[in-house]
Scaffold this motif. Sequence first.
Motif, PDB file in Angstrom:
ATOM      1  N   GLY A 122       0.327 -28.555   7.683  1.00 52.41           N
ATOM      2  CA  GLY A 122      -0.681 -29.590   7.072  1.00 52.41           C
ATOM      3  C   GLY A 122      -1.620 -28.489   6.504  1.00 52.41           C
ATOM      4  N   ALA A 123      -1.276 -27.314   5.770  1.00 56.10           N
ATOM      5  CA  ALA A 123      -1.826 -26.485   5.340  1.00 56.10           C
ATOM      6  C   ALA A 123      -0.658 -26.105   3.997  1.00 56.10           C
ATOM      7  N   ASP A 124      -1.602 -25.364   3.215  1.00 59.32           N
ATOM      8  CA  ASP A 124      -0.347 -24.967   1.647  1.00 59.32           C
ATOM      9  C   ASP A 124      -0.685 -23.398   1.135  1.00 59.32           C
ATOM     10  N   LYS A 125      -0.899 -22.529   3.281  1.00 64.68           N
ATOM     11  CA  LYS A 125      -0.978 -21.154   2.556  1.00 64.68           C
ATOM     12  C   LYS A 125      -0.295 -20.208   4.088  1.00 64.68           C
ATOM     13  N   ILE A 126       0.581 -19.554   3.938  1.00 64.44           N
ATOM     14  CA  ILE A 126       1.435 -19.130   4.869  1.00 64.44           C
ATOM     15  C   ILE A 126       0.785 -17.367   4.840  1.00 64.44           C
ATOM     16  N   HIS A 127       0.571 -16.636   5.275  1.00 58.67           N
ATOM     17  CA  HIS A 127      -0.174 -15.231   5.377  1.00 58.67           C
ATOM     18  C   HIS A 127       1.095 -14.257   6.151  1.00 58.67           C
ATOM     19  N   LEU A 128       1.408 -13.421   6.357  1.00 52.30           N
ATOM     20  CA  LEU A 128       2.616 -12.266   6.316  1.00 52.30           C
ATOM     21  C   LEU A 128       1.900 -10.996   6.247  1.00 52.30           C
ATOM     22  N   GLU A 129       2.523 -10.122   7.466  1.00 59.03           N
ATOM     23  CA  GLU A 129       2.628  -8.392   7.714  1.00 59.03           C
ATOM     24  C   GLU A 129       3.413  -7.899   7.393  1.00 59.03           C
ATOM     25  N   GLY A 130       3.654  -6.976   7.552  1.00 57.85           N
ATOM     26  CA  GLY A 130       4.057  -5.904   7.906  1.00 57.85           C
ATOM     27  C   GLY A 130       3.868  -4.812   7.172  1.00 57.85           C
ATOM     28  N   GLN A 131       5.055  -3.723   7.558  1.00 57.76           N
ATOM     29  CA  GLN A 131       4.816  -2.167   8.029  1.00 57.76           C
ATOM     30  C   GLN A 131       6.504  -1.573   7.482  1.00 57.76           C
ATOM     31  N   PHE A 132       6.220  -1.162   6.177  1.00 54.17           N
ATOM     32  CA  PHE A 132       7.677   0.177   5.276  1.00 54.17           C
ATOM     33  C   PHE A 132       7.154   1.319   5.687  1.00 54.17           C
ATOM     34  N   ASP A 133       8.650   1.675   6.432  1.00 51.35           N
ATOM     35  CA  ASP A 133       8.686   3.304   5.700  1.00 51.35           C
ATOM     36  C   ASP A 133       9.623   3.861   5.022  1.00 51.35           C
ATOM     37  N   GLU A 155       1.002  -1.573  -0.367  1.00 51.62           N
ATOM     38  CA  GLU A 155      -0.147  -0.118  -0.019  1.00 51.62           C
ATOM     39  C   GLU A 155       0.597   1.259   0.259  1.00 51.62           C
ATOM     40  N   ALA A 156       0.372   2.581  -0.557  1.00 50.07           N
ATOM     41  CA  ALA A 156       0.834   3.760  -0.333  1.00 50.07           C
ATOM     42  C   ALA A 156       1.951   4.144   1.216  1.00 50.07           C
ATOM     43  N   ILE A 178       7.768  -5.070  -7.070  1.00 47.05           N
ATOM     44  CA  ILE A 178       6.148  -4.522  -6.500  1.00 47.05           C
ATOM     45  C   ILE A 178       6.175  -2.987  -6.815  1.00 47.05           C
ATOM     46  N   GLY A 179       5.058  -2.294  -6.280  1.00 46.73           N
ATOM     47  CA  GLY A 179       5.710  -1.282  -6.415  1.00 46.73           C
ATOM     48  C   GLY A 179       4.428  -0.597  -4.950  1.00 46.73           C
ATOM     49  N   PHE A 180       4.606   0.130  -4.017  1.00 49.97           N
ATOM     50  CA  PHE A 180       3.685   0.414  -2.834  1.00 49.97           C
ATOM     51  C   PHE A 180       2.072   2.064  -3.646  1.00 49.97           C
ATOM     52  N   ARG A 181       1.383   1.312  -3.757  1.00 51.13           N
ATOM     53  CA  ARG A 181       0.242   2.261  -4.054  1.00 51.13           C
ATOM     54  C   ARG A 181      -0.926   1.785  -3.389  1.00 51.13           C
ATOM     55  N   THR A 182      -2.033   2.346  -3.787  1.00 55.40           N
ATOM     56  CA  THR A 182      -3.230   2.322  -2.987  1.00 55.40           C
ATOM     57  C   THR A 182      -4.106   3.193  -4.403  1.00 55.40           C
ATOM     58  N   ILE A 183      -5.096   1.812  -4.605  1.00 59.52           N
ATOM     59  CA  ILE A 183      -6.106   2.334  -5.516  1.00 59.52           C
ATOM     60  C   ILE A 183      -7.485   2.104  -5.067  1.00 59.52           C
ATOM     61  N   GLN A 186       5.996   5.939  -3.442  1.00 62.80           N
ATOM     62  CA  GLN A 186       5.358   5.284  -4.126  1.00 62.80           C
ATOM     63  C   GLN A 186       5.141   5.175  -5.424  1.00 62.80           C
ATOM     64  N   TRP A 187       4.178   3.879  -6.053  1.00 59.32           N
ATOM     65  CA  TRP A 187       4.131   3.809  -7.717  1.00 59.32           C
ATOM     66  C   TRP A 187       2.819   4.189  -8.106  1.00 59.32           C
ATOM     67  N   THR A 188       3.032   5.595  -8.872  1.00 60.94           N
ATOM     68  CA  THR A 188       2.144   6.289 -10.008  1.00 60.94           C
ATOM     69  C   THR A 188       2.669   5.721 -11.343  1.00 60.94           C
ATOM     70  N   ALA A 189       1.474   5.877 -12.605  1.00 64.70           N
ATOM     71  CA  ALA A 189       2.109   6.012 -13.831  1.00 64.70           C
ATOM     72  C   ALA A 189       2.654   7.094 -14.164  1.00 64.70           C
ATOM     73  N   GLU A 190       3.051   8.424 -13.393  1.00 64.39           N
ATOM     74  CA  GLU A 190       4.001   8.653 -13.400  1.00 64.39           C
ATOM     75  C   GLU A 190       5.315   8.891 -12.888  1.00 64.39           C
ATOM     76  N   THR A 191       5.738   8.852 -12.080  1.00 64.65           N
ATOM     77  CA  THR A 191       6.517   7.884 -10.788  1.00 64.65           C
ATOM     78  C   THR A 191       6.356   6.064 -10.796  1.00 64.65           C
ATOM     79  N   PRO A 192       7.116   5.425 -11.286  1.00 65.70           N
ATOM     80  CA  PRO A 192       6.567   3.807 -11.112  1.00 65.70           C
ATOM     81  C   PRO A 192       8.138   3.898 -10.792  1.00 65.70           C
ATOM     82  N   ASN A 193       8.240   3.858  -9.261  1.00 64.82           N
ATOM     83  CA  ASN A 193       9.314   3.691  -8.373  1.00 64.82           C
ATOM     84  C   ASN A 193       8.737   1.843  -7.954  1.00 64.82           C
ATOM     85  N   LEU A 194      10.149   1.190  -8.899  1.00 66.06           N
ATOM     86  CA  LEU A 194       9.723   0.064  -7.877  1.00 66.06           C
ATOM     87  C   LEU A 194      11.005  -1.093  -7.079  1.00 66.06           C
ATOM     88  N   TYR A 195      10.005  -2.095  -6.435  1.00 67.11           N
ATOM     89  CA  TYR A 195      10.599  -2.496  -5.080  1.00 67.11           C
ATOM     90  C   TYR A 195      10.594  -4.039  -5.411  1.00 67.11           C
TER      91      TYR A 195
END
Length: 953
Positions: A248-259, A205-206, A292-297, A263-272
């Motif tokens: 026994g599962a086949d899915k792992i969920h992760l969460e985090g925060q980056f400061d 996210e942005a 990936i690109g950090f952006r919120t729609i 941000q990614w936009t069509a004008e500023t396509p910043n990628l990670y």
Amino acid sequence: MNNIIYKSAYMLAFLGWSMLAQNTEIQYLSGKGYQDTKEWEFKVSDGRKSGEWSTINVPSVWEQEGFGKYQYGIRFYGKPFPEGIADEVGYYKYKFTVPKSWESKRIKIVFDGSMTDTKVRINGRSTSDDEHQGAFYRFKYEITDLLKYGKENLLEVTVSKESKNASVNLAERRADYWNFGGIFRPVFLEALPATHMDYTSLKAEADGEFQANVFLGSAANNTSVEINVLDQRGKKVGATIKANGINGADKIHLEGQFDDIKQWTAETPNLYTAEIKLLENGKVVHQLTETIGFRTIEIRKGDGIYVNGQRVLMKGVNRHSFWPESGRTLNKELNYADVRLIKEMNMNAVRLSHYPPDPEFLQACDELGLYVMDELCGWHGHYDDAVGKKLVKEMVTRDLNHPSIIFWSNGNEGGWNTNLDNQFDVWDLQKRPVLHPQQEHNGVETMHYRSYGETLEYFRDDNIFMPTEYLHGLYDGGHGAGFDDYWEVMRKHPRSGGGYLWVFADEGIARTDQDGRIDNQGNYGADGIVGPHHEKEGSFFTVKEVWSPVMIMEKPELPTDFDGIFTIENRYDFTNTNTCTFEYELVSFTSPLNGKAERKTIKKGSLKAPNIAPHQKGELKVNLPINWQDADVLYIKVTNAEGEELWTWDFVCDSKKSKVRNAISVDADLDETDNEFKISANGTEVSIDKSSGKLTKVIQNGNIISLTNGPKIIMARRSDRTLDGTIDPKFLKGEDRIYKEFACWDEEVNCSENLLDISAKKENGNVIVEANYHGILQKVIWTVYTDGLIQLDYEYEYNGVVDLAGVYFDYPEEKMKAKKWLGDGPYRVWQNRLKGTMLDIWENDYNDPIPGESFNYPEFKGYFNNWQWAEFTTEEGNIYIENKDTDTYLGVYSPRDGRDALLYTIPSTGIAVLDVIPPARNKVNATDLIGPSSQPKWLSGLQKRTVYLKFKK
């Protein structure tokens, strides 16, 4: 033995995900795209070269390899299993080996796209109980137990051009585009660890919030996942994110925060880059990377579309995956070239009509910056539930981590199965909005091809209005014609989402059965802003100017007391104008009358870029020299931070006057006969008919120049138009496409130019012939100067509605060779497409392209704005014409329409000076439906004009 490719992060950006070499190995069984192929054995059941085994390049569509039969989809619209359709079946064989070391791995065969029903066998054994149905989607089968390791294996693939499933045919094949057959995208093997990641679904996210769902290839125990995020320099950002799996599962969920992320936009396509490691019992067993690109729609209902909290408008276009020589088989170079060309028009969005593209196209959108609408195929028909659910999964799981994708589209124009709307979120952690092109869904009304008035009405609704198709192109119509009117409404309305023009490029195939002839199927495929090989049409530059994110608001005519301060609007969403480069150039021109047409730079330089925030206004200061008015034009060019031109504006001083004469001392001669006045001066002889006042003959230094029969009045309007400019309800179909010449209110009487009297005299060594008329044409004065220069003054009056008005001369088109002119160019204009040209000296050789069949641009014929002079090179000599005032149009013959005459049929006007030129319609809407600039003109009062003629041999 086939080469084995170890995936790097760069390599697998092409494939939609990336893995490190020690964990996943890729072996291509085909080539990677057009001009990078491998030969397979092949046989086709019907059509060209059928019934015998030979070889074919893979990937390819088999029609472009000389097999089978060409088929355009709409010919069988609405019929799932019609008689007579091209339904051949292709049989492929390919032998390959895999390393002995792969015995401990899990092996999958991957098809990136195969049209249409596809059955796969390895060493005589089927890879699946079912054949795959759906052409534009990546599918794979595990073949671990079917292979012979360290030995030769046989791959057999059966591809049916038509599907056994009626819904697949109605969704994909009965459409307004070419239907091809074959394995048209790459085929490769994946060798994976026993415990591995199948795919990941990421959400960045942005504000730096990050989530990930990591899906394993099978249930596993004692697993965990670690994710590191790297910037474009490879530097780690923030802390490592970790999570343990459930046994026994086949899915792992992760969460985090980056400061402090960019941000990614069509004008500023910043990628990670997200480096994702799967651990088993604490040891890394599999690793992959995702871009990936950090952006919120957001869609804020009743408000707008928001990217990173900023309301944005889609300046978009629809795009097919297509190239004339290869059909739907593309390569990285072609995909990136498409994105660059789209961005060159100052666009920020693309709709992938009407199916998912090559992964490389999405990679280019991520890197270069375009907002993408990714579409499930469904032209007017839609997939059934069973097939549709599989294909939604295949599309979404392949494409979901591309930051450029901001919308999913569930089909087109009724081609949506609403039972599939909830399937996109099943796989997409980001929960992107799902839209229905040509229907309101999720608060966005996307209705297609509304008239200008209907567009205003849609904006009165509570929903966001964002047409996913509008201004339907055809030949030289649509796109830029009426575009400025539409966009001014769209950009100013608070509930606008922008829109998507139809379409990017002509879909003309180079037919291998017809010596490479480009076939657009008449008017069906000839809808592009660019031609099949991306030849730029006039609308390309209209769109580029109208959608420039930096705008100079001054009118082209600068006052004599101009202080050098320009008003600037920053129409960027995220970019300050101080990132742009501003340059100026003062230029003077000389005409052929002064020896040679030349362009001379007086002064040029760089300007300090103004500091103007997005969506704000400011000023640009140009320190002009004292003598700046001596220049003929001032250019202001703006480029973006990447050095790409946004647009170049031209400005003239309104005090500039025409300079045409260099008098000499020898008098002109006048010779009168019963039928004509013959005037001679400095090697030029002209004859004026005494019964009409028209030019009947030109002789230059003893050589005839066949400019005759002028000035002749031309008055025309659309055939369905009344004298009040309204549409006659009794008009016949097709009359709205025909412009009919009229003489006056009485079609039986030629009251346009009835000669009353004519006289000739000598004055100050010059000869003057004056003709007076009753009717629309009222006066013509010929002045032949001693140096052979001819001044033509004429007056006419018509009070009423016209679509075409002015005067013209005849000149044989077959004798025309080239033209050079000072005026707006290099492309022609229409009344409703005046933007996209620039004042300069232009030239081009005679051409006469057939719209939809030949693609020579700029066109020689048509209407040219803001012209000062023009020189025509002919087989007989040169014809020079100069305009005293620049508020007329230069007409060069009449624009040519396609063979089916779906846009316009316009009276022939030879070489003309016009006060009114017609607008251009589009494929769907007639000119009265596409805005204020497309309406007929009301002429009123006496029109007085002066032009000059000069001949050279």
